[in-house]
Enzyme design. Structure first.
Site, PDB file in Angstrom:
ATOM      1  N   ASP A  39     -27.789   2.813  28.263  1.00 56.88           N
ATOM      2  CA  ASP A  39     -27.931   2.000  29.604  1.00 56.88           C
ATOM      3  C   ASP A  39     -27.355   0.621  29.100  1.00 56.88           C
ATOM      4  OD1 ASP A  39     -30.951   3.591  30.263  1.00 56.88           O
ATOM      5  OD2 ASP A  39     -29.177   3.501  31.483  1.00 56.88           O
ATOM      6  N   ASP A 179     -30.975   9.838  37.405  1.00 57.52           N
ATOM      7  CA  ASP A 179     -31.408   8.887  36.556  1.00 57.52           C
ATOM      8  C   ASP A 179     -32.291   7.731  37.366  1.00 57.52           C
ATOM      9  OD1 ASP A 179     -29.813   6.274  34.721  1.00 57.52           O
ATOM     10  OD2 ASP A 179     -31.967   6.785  34.786  1.00 57.52           O
TER      11      ASP A 179
HETATM   12  C1  DX5 Z   1     -32.143   1.842  35.415  1.00 60.23           C
HETATM   13  C2  DX5 Z   1     -31.958   2.773  34.175  1.00 60.23           C
HETATM   14  C3  DX5 Z   1     -33.112   3.751  34.039  1.00 60.23           C
HETATM   15  C4  DX5 Z   1     -33.317   4.221  32.683  1.00 60.23           C
HETATM   16  C5  DX5 Z   1     -34.343   5.450  33.003  1.00 60.23           C
HETATM   17  O1  DX5 Z   1     -30.868   0.906  35.237  1.00 60.23           O
HETATM   18  O2  DX5 Z   1     -30.830   3.604  34.143  1.00 60.23           O
HETATM   19  O3  DX5 Z   1     -33.169   4.551  35.055  1.00 60.23           O
HETATM   20  O4  DX5 Z   1     -32.032   4.831  32.324  1.00 60.23           O
HETATM   21  O5  DX5 Z   1     -35.617   4.763  33.080  1.00 60.23           O
HETATM   22  P1  DX5 Z   1     -37.091   5.616  33.500  1.00 60.23           P
HETATM   23  O6  DX5 Z   1     -36.857   7.064  33.326  1.00 60.23           O
HETATM   24  O7  DX5 Z   1     -38.054   4.920  32.883  1.00 60.23           O
HETATM   25  O8  DX5 Z   1     -37.089   5.494  34.978  1.00 60.23           O
END
Ligand code: DX5
Length: 227
Positions: A39, A179
């Protein structure tokens, strides 16, 4: 490309121990993940700042699974070659950050990587209608980007279905990734709506059974949702 009902479990490394990222990548591979998502945040497109390409390059030798870079950055076309050079096989750019999305997706493929476009919750699916020939994967955000640990936005499920219908009509082999807030409680809805590539951060790292059990459970629940 994923098989019609084969699911890819993709950890976000946001919750990982950033002091031991190489070891964390090895542990994720041992836990049975299919890819690792980085990310990347620039503090401008989203109100958070994370890793540059050198950190990813340092982790590349610690595992063999595919790396994908989720570029939550403005002007991704200026940076994306650095992430391919760092060892990312797939580059995700946000439609909202690309003035010339058609050109940027073509440039990703010219770099030798797979191309993907991400849509924030407010962005309509029509945005990708004329670039599916240049897209290997569409990422439907199920949170507003910037932070892990947020709540899944269930109203994105009709949008996932709409994306699946648009892809089916196009005939192009485009994967659907989701995601944000993906965990044992939400994965079935996303899978039933048409997602086949499932990104999870908290849903994996906070699982009481550990990473391996979390990966297996997510995959099993997704498969049961489409059985
Ligand atoms: C947001 C990120 C999150 C991450 C996943 O910018 O991209 O979505 O990847 O995080 P969780 O699974 O904890 O929501």
């Amino acid at each position: 490309m994923t098989q019609p009902d084969r699911f890819e479990i993709v950890p976000s490394v946001l919750p990982a121990d950033f002091a031991r990222l190489g070891e964390e990548c090895a542990a994720l591979e041992a836990a049975g993940v299919d890819r690792i998502q980085w990310d990347v945040m620039d503090g401008r497109f989203v109100p958070n700042l994370t890793m540059g390409p050198d950190i990813i390059a340092a982790c590349r030798k610690h595992c063999s699974v595919m790396f994908e870079a989720h570029l939550m950055v403005l002007e991704p076309q200026e940076l994306m070659h650095r992430y391919v050079e760092a060892g990312c096989d797939l580059i995700i750019v946000h439609a909202e950050a690309c003035t010339h999305l058609h050109r940027t997706l073509a440039q990703i493929r010219d770099l030798g990587a797979k191309s993907s476009v991400a849509l924030n919750p407010h962005t309509p699916v029509d945005v990708i209608k004329h670039v599916l020939d240049l897209t290997d994967m569409v990422l439907i955000m199920t949170v507003n980007p910037g932070f892990g640990g947020q709540a899944y936005i269930q109203t994105m499920e009709p949008k996932i279905r709409e994306t699946a219908a648009l892809i089916a009509e196009s005939g192009y082999p485009v994967e659907i990734e989701v995601d944000g807030g993906i965990n044992a409680a939400t994965v079935s809805g996303a899978a039933a709506a048409g997602a086949r590539v499932l990104v999870a951060g908290s849903g994996l790292y906070k699982h009481e059974g550990g990473l391996g059990a979390a990966v297996s459970e997510l995959r099993k629940l997704a498969e049961e949702a489409v059985a």
